[in-house]
Design an enzyme around this catalytic site. Sequence first.
Site, mmCIF file in Angstrom:
data_model
loop_
_atom_site.group_PDB
_atom_site.id
_atom_site.type_symbol
_atom_site.label_atom_id
_atom_site.label_comp_id
_atom_site.label_asym_id
_atom_site.label_seq_id
_atom_site.Cartn_x
_atom_site.Cartn_y
_atom_site.Cartn_z
ATOM 1 N N ASP A 127 0.777 -1.532 0.020
ATOM 2 C CA ASP A 127 -0.126 -0.057 0.239
ATOM 3 C C ASP A 127 0.966 1.435 -0.322
ATOM 4 O O ASP A 127 2.318 1.147 0.017
ATOM 5 C CB ASP A 127 -1.177 -0.175 1.042
ATOM 6 C CG ASP A 127 0.110 -0.464 2.597
ATOM 7 O OD1 ASP A 127 0.338 -0.760 2.337
ATOM 8 O OD2 ASP A 127 -0.784 0.748 3.846
ATOM 9 N N GLU A 182 -0.607 -2.145 5.238
ATOM 10 C CA GLU A 182 0.197 -2.026 6.515
ATOM 11 C C GLU A 182 0.639 -0.171 7.348
ATOM 12 O O GLU A 182 0.009 -0.390 8.340
ATOM 13 C CB GLU A 182 1.704 -2.070 5.978
ATOM 14 C CG GLU A 182 2.742 -2.655 6.830
ATOM 15 C CD GLU A 182 2.913 -1.156 7.143
ATOM 16 O OE1 GLU A 182 3.812 -0.516 8.276
ATOM 17 O OE2 GLU A 182 3.221 -0.195 6.697
#
Length: 389
Positions: free
Chosen positions: A81, A138
């Site tokens: 991400d 994350e």
Amino acid sequence: MSDFATLSDFDAAKSELTTIRHHLHAHPELSGQEQNTAAFVAEKLEEWGYEVTRNIGGHGVVGRLRAGEGNRSIAIRADMDALPIQENTGHSYASQTPGVMHACGHDGHTTMLLGAAQYLARTKNFSGTLNLVFQPAEESIEASGARAMIADGLFERFPCDAIFGMHNHPGVAAGTILTRSGPMMAAADSVTITVNGKGGHASRPHLCIDPIVCVSAIVMALQTIVSRSIDSNEPAVVTVGTIHGGTASNVIAQEASISVSIRSFSAEVRALLKSRLVTIVETQCASWGATATIDFEAGHPVVVNAADETEFATSVCEELVGKGNVGECPLIPGSEDFANYLDHKPGCFIRLGNGEESAMLHNPGYDFNDESLTTGAALWARLTERFLR
């Protein structure tokens, strides 16, 4: 040592890995929105012969590859991400999505693991099961991708004897690797404290309960937690990040609030910090006649690297880049959701130098160092071969 992957084995792959990394960098996706990134990763893995499972804990992807007759298994994780930051690097491959960029290097982490995946699929110089974990979210504490994948049966569906992960490290020369046994990165908790008083006219404070005065006393008292309640050998941080209250100089507010960030490196200290904060808030409010609501948001736990897995990973790093290029990682007060995996499985989290002149993480001028791509890919390949030898 030549029986295992070396840096030179990845020289020919550098151009392809750079192209992949620039593609991912130009098309970042926020936590929980990594649909295109996950599809890109899954298609690559399938092309190389991996057994691919999608949509684990959201957009999580696991690629599994078996070779030989070995019964050992390993998991290696990369995060996918990006962050809600407007990029200002000026690179030709800069983010094409306004307000979103890979400001933490997850594009590089994903690329390095893909580089290792391609190499290992071709050479199959191992005996056992390799699980490549490409994780979403994350950067989200509330919707941690690690916790979501674990809750979705990651370790039951893809058993492993140990799990490894890596993050780039700005300020350290590219090609340098840092490891550390035991606690490495902090637990990070957030607290919002709302003090309720009794509002009224500023000229008649004796008829009111001033929440701003109470909050101010709490702020100062919180500064004593680390200095007076925590062992001086134990690192910890308590920071008041925001304070809000009041609307006008002639009005005593009805309520005031503060937000606090807490960092710690052990479960015991983490619990003590929370306990002392609650006691301070409650006793300060009692002394002023106010009441308080404490909203405690537990973040990621401490990243604790297992001794055996860290010793193993360090030896692999030294074989790959030389002992002079492997050092001990200092304690890092930042948090990392890889810690959730380490609560379930032994493993090791590694830091890879991103260059001494690299912008800091989460900065609009940050960029992953392409010189690290082959180092990281070779490390994952060699570590897999050595673990599943």
